[in-house]
Design a protein around this motif. Structure first.
Motif, mmCIF file in Angstrom:
data_model
loop_
_atom_site.group_PDB
_atom_site.id
_atom_site.type_symbol
_atom_site.label_atom_id
_atom_site.label_comp_id
_atom_site.label_asym_id
_atom_site.label_seq_id
_atom_site.Cartn_x
_atom_site.Cartn_y
_atom_site.Cartn_z
ATOM 1 N N VAL A 11 10.317 -13.759 -56.776
ATOM 2 C CA VAL A 11 11.697 -12.883 -55.798
ATOM 3 C C VAL A 11 13.013 -13.256 -56.728
ATOM 4 O O VAL A 11 12.795 -14.376 -56.378
ATOM 5 C CB VAL A 11 11.063 -13.004 -54.682
ATOM 6 C CG1 VAL A 11 12.465 -12.604 -54.086
ATOM 7 C CG2 VAL A 11 9.622 -13.041 -54.041
ATOM 8 N N MET A 12 13.719 -12.526 -56.957
ATOM 9 C CA MET A 12 14.703 -12.699 -56.894
ATOM 10 C C MET A 12 15.888 -11.871 -56.255
ATOM 11 O O MET A 12 15.362 -11.234 -55.886
ATOM 12 C CB MET A 12 14.703 -11.817 -58.643
ATOM 13 C CG MET A 12 13.881 -12.095 -60.174
ATOM 14 S SD MET A 12 14.887 -14.296 -60.109
ATOM 15 C CE MET A 12 16.611 -13.497 -61.368
ATOM 16 N N GLU A 17 19.458 -20.045 -57.535
ATOM 17 C CA GLU A 17 17.475 -21.201 -57.319
ATOM 18 C C GLU A 17 16.656 -19.669 -57.623
ATOM 19 O O GLU A 17 15.499 -20.551 -58.143
ATOM 20 C CB GLU A 17 17.163 -21.785 -55.876
ATOM 21 C CG GLU A 17 17.745 -20.489 -54.841
ATOM 22 C CD GLU A 17 19.066 -20.803 -53.794
ATOM 23 O OE1 GLU A 17 19.571 -20.488 -53.236
ATOM 24 O OE2 GLU A 17 20.014 -20.944 -54.692
ATOM 25 N N ALA A 18 16.422 -18.741 -57.793
ATOM 26 C CA ALA A 18 16.143 -18.103 -57.651
ATOM 27 C C ALA A 18 16.152 -17.850 -59.403
ATOM 28 O O ALA A 18 14.848 -17.342 -60.404
ATOM 29 C CB ALA A 18 17.214 -16.314 -57.014
ATOM 30 N N ARG A 19 17.305 -17.784 -60.536
ATOM 31 C CA ARG A 19 17.308 -18.458 -61.574
ATOM 32 C C ARG A 19 16.082 -19.114 -62.242
ATOM 33 O O ARG A 19 15.579 -19.763 -62.926
ATOM 34 C CB ARG A 19 18.745 -18.966 -61.802
ATOM 35 C CG ARG A 19 18.549 -18.143 -63.712
ATOM 36 C CD ARG A 19 19.980 -19.032 -64.175
ATOM 37 N NE ARG A 19 20.032 -19.420 -65.087
ATOM 38 C CZ ARG A 19 19.814 -20.902 -66.662
ATOM 39 N NH1 ARG A 19 20.212 -21.196 -65.204
ATOM 40 N NH2 ARG A 19 20.015 -20.186 -67.456
ATOM 41 N N ALA A 20 16.037 -20.404 -61.451
ATOM 42 C CA ALA A 20 15.780 -21.771 -61.711
ATOM 43 C C ALA A 20 14.060 -21.498 -61.819
ATOM 44 O O ALA A 20 13.138 -21.623 -62.415
ATOM 45 C CB ALA A 20 15.856 -22.660 -60.877
ATOM 46 N N ALA A 21 13.620 -20.603 -60.111
ATOM 47 C CA ALA A 21 12.299 -20.257 -60.130
ATOM 48 C C ALA A 21 11.608 -19.597 -61.605
ATOM 49 O O ALA A 21 10.380 -18.931 -61.567
ATOM 50 C CB ALA A 21 12.109 -19.095 -58.763
ATOM 51 N N LEU A 22 12.751 -18.448 -61.491
ATOM 52 C CA LEU A 22 12.592 -17.327 -62.374
ATOM 53 C C LEU A 22 11.949 -17.578 -64.197
ATOM 54 O O LEU A 22 10.886 -17.452 -65.291
ATOM 55 C CB LEU A 22 13.739 -16.470 -63.422
ATOM 56 C CG LEU A 22 13.355 -15.513 -64.402
ATOM 57 C CD1 LEU A 22 12.883 -14.461 -64.438
ATOM 58 C CD2 LEU A 22 14.799 -14.496 -64.068
ATOM 59 N N ARG A 23 12.775 -18.993 -64.466
ATOM 60 C CA ARG A 23 13.050 -20.107 -65.950
ATOM 61 C C ARG A 23 11.546 -20.631 -64.997
ATOM 62 O O ARG A 23 11.077 -20.626 -66.483
ATOM 63 C CB ARG A 23 13.783 -20.586 -65.829
ATOM 64 C CG ARG A 23 15.055 -20.601 -65.736
ATOM 65 C CD ARG A 23 16.626 -20.982 -66.335
ATOM 66 N NE ARG A 23 16.656 -21.954 -67.031
ATOM 67 C CZ ARG A 23 16.673 -22.227 -68.875
ATOM 68 N NH1 ARG A 23 17.764 -20.319 -68.796
ATOM 69 N NH2 ARG A 23 16.336 -22.325 -69.700
ATOM 70 N N ALA A 67 18.621 -7.226 -66.999
ATOM 71 C CA ALA A 67 19.462 -7.627 -67.736
ATOM 72 C C ALA A 67 19.642 -9.678 -67.725
ATOM 73 O O ALA A 67 19.163 -9.986 -68.574
ATOM 74 C CB ALA A 67 21.041 -7.529 -67.312
ATOM 75 N N GLU A 68 19.355 -9.590 -66.579
ATOM 76 C CA GLU A 68 19.423 -11.008 -65.998
ATOM 77 C C GLU A 68 18.018 -12.057 -66.345
ATOM 78 O O GLU A 68 17.927 -12.799 -67.002
ATOM 79 C CB GLU A 68 18.973 -11.556 -64.788
ATOM 80 C CG GLU A 68 19.442 -12.548 -63.801
ATOM 81 C CD GLU A 68 19.296 -12.900 -62.679
ATOM 82 O OE1 GLU A 68 19.195 -13.788 -62.253
ATOM 83 O OE2 GLU A 68 20.377 -11.661 -61.621
ATOM 84 N N VAL A 69 16.406 -10.940 -66.335
ATOM 85 C CA VAL A 69 15.285 -11.676 -67.040
ATOM 86 C C VAL A 69 15.518 -11.732 -68.128
ATOM 87 O O VAL A 69 14.834 -12.619 -68.709
ATOM 88 C CB VAL A 69 14.257 -10.496 -65.828
ATOM 89 C CG1 VAL A 69 13.364 -11.302 -66.859
ATOM 90 C CG2 VAL A 69 14.028 -10.612 -65.147
ATOM 91 N N PRO A 84 8.227 -9.289 -69.211
ATOM 92 C CA PRO A 84 7.783 -9.355 -67.439
ATOM 93 C C PRO A 84 6.519 -8.172 -67.287
ATOM 94 O O PRO A 84 7.291 -7.294 -68.586
ATOM 95 C CB PRO A 84 8.884 -9.096 -66.519
ATOM 96 C CG PRO A 84 9.974 -9.181 -67.074
ATOM 97 C CD PRO A 84 10.361 -9.391 -68.722
ATOM 98 N N GLY A 85 5.551 -8.145 -66.958
ATOM 99 C CA GLY A 85 4.010 -7.099 -66.738
ATOM 100 C C GLY A 85 5.405 -6.302 -65.888
ATOM 101 O O GLY A 85 5.187 -4.540 -66.083
ATOM 102 N N ALA A 86 5.922 -6.648 -64.985
ATOM 103 C CA ALA A 86 7.163 -5.170 -63.930
ATOM 104 C C ALA A 86 8.194 -5.794 -63.228
ATOM 105 O O ALA A 86 8.019 -6.838 -63.199
ATOM 106 C CB ALA A 86 6.205 -5.043 -62.893
ATOM 107 N N ILE A 87 8.993 -4.917 -63.094
ATOM 108 C CA ILE A 87 10.156 -5.679 -62.580
ATOM 109 C C ILE A 87 10.830 -4.490 -61.711
ATOM 110 O O ILE A 87 10.318 -3.590 -61.639
ATOM 111 C CB ILE A 87 11.455 -5.135 -62.775
ATOM 112 C CG1 ILE A 87 11.605 -6.557 -64.271
ATOM 113 C CG2 ILE A 87 12.555 -5.427 -62.341
ATOM 114 C CD1 ILE A 87 12.557 -6.251 -65.189
#
Length: 156
Positions: A11-12, A17-23, A67-69, A84-87
């Motif tokens: 969840v972005m 912290e969302a960036r950390a979760a994504l990474r 763009a962020e992803v 990503p399979g989906a955004i």
């Protein structure tokens, strides 16, 4: 989940912290042969006449998250070719949206949420580690927002 590819749902929002979760989720997906999916939540407009505004907000959010992803994945060693399979962009009450999505999808292996480095953990973390934690169909991975990139790499 036999024969089903593991999907890590992140969840972005605009937080670090969302960036950390994504990474973290991207590294786990790359290392396990899984997939990465991103869910961005936005507030819904109350009035029907604002439908055009809602669509514009969702489109802007979609482009920003894409763009962020792409930027985050481009910085991560070992995630070359991972996309990503989906955004997904959803409007409404965040916990309900996530709960509904998890209930519909058997391929989601984990919900990956970032936690704030200090203070309030955030509404989704509070919701899914509190009374709802035992009702979810998958584990919740909490990624501390204060972890360095090196530490995230080592843990993922």
């Amino acid at each position: 989940m036999n024969g089903v590819t593991r999907t890590y749902l992140v969840v972005m929002d605009d937080s670090g912290e969302a960036r950390a979760a994504l990474r973290f989720a991207a590294r786990r997906a790359a290392k396990t042969g899984g997939r990465l999916e991103v869910l961005a939540l936005i507030a819904s407009q109350d009035f029907v006449q604002w439908g055009g505004v809602q669509a514009a907000i969702e489109e802007e959010q979609q482009l920003r998250i894409e763009a962020e992803v792409a930027a985050a994945l481009g910085e991560l060693p070992g995630t070359e070719g991972l996309r990503p399979g989906a955004i997904m962009i959803r409007a409404g009450e965040p916990a309900a949206i996530v709960r509904d999505l998890l209930g519909e999808r058997e391929d989601i292996a984990a919900l990956v949420l970032g936690t704030a480095p200090s203070g309030d953990p955030g509404p989704l973390v509070a919701a899914f580690t509190g009374s709802d934690s035992g009702k979810l169909p998958c584990p919740v991975m909490l990624i501390p927002g204060g972890l360095s990139d090196e530490r995230l790499e080592a843990l993922s």
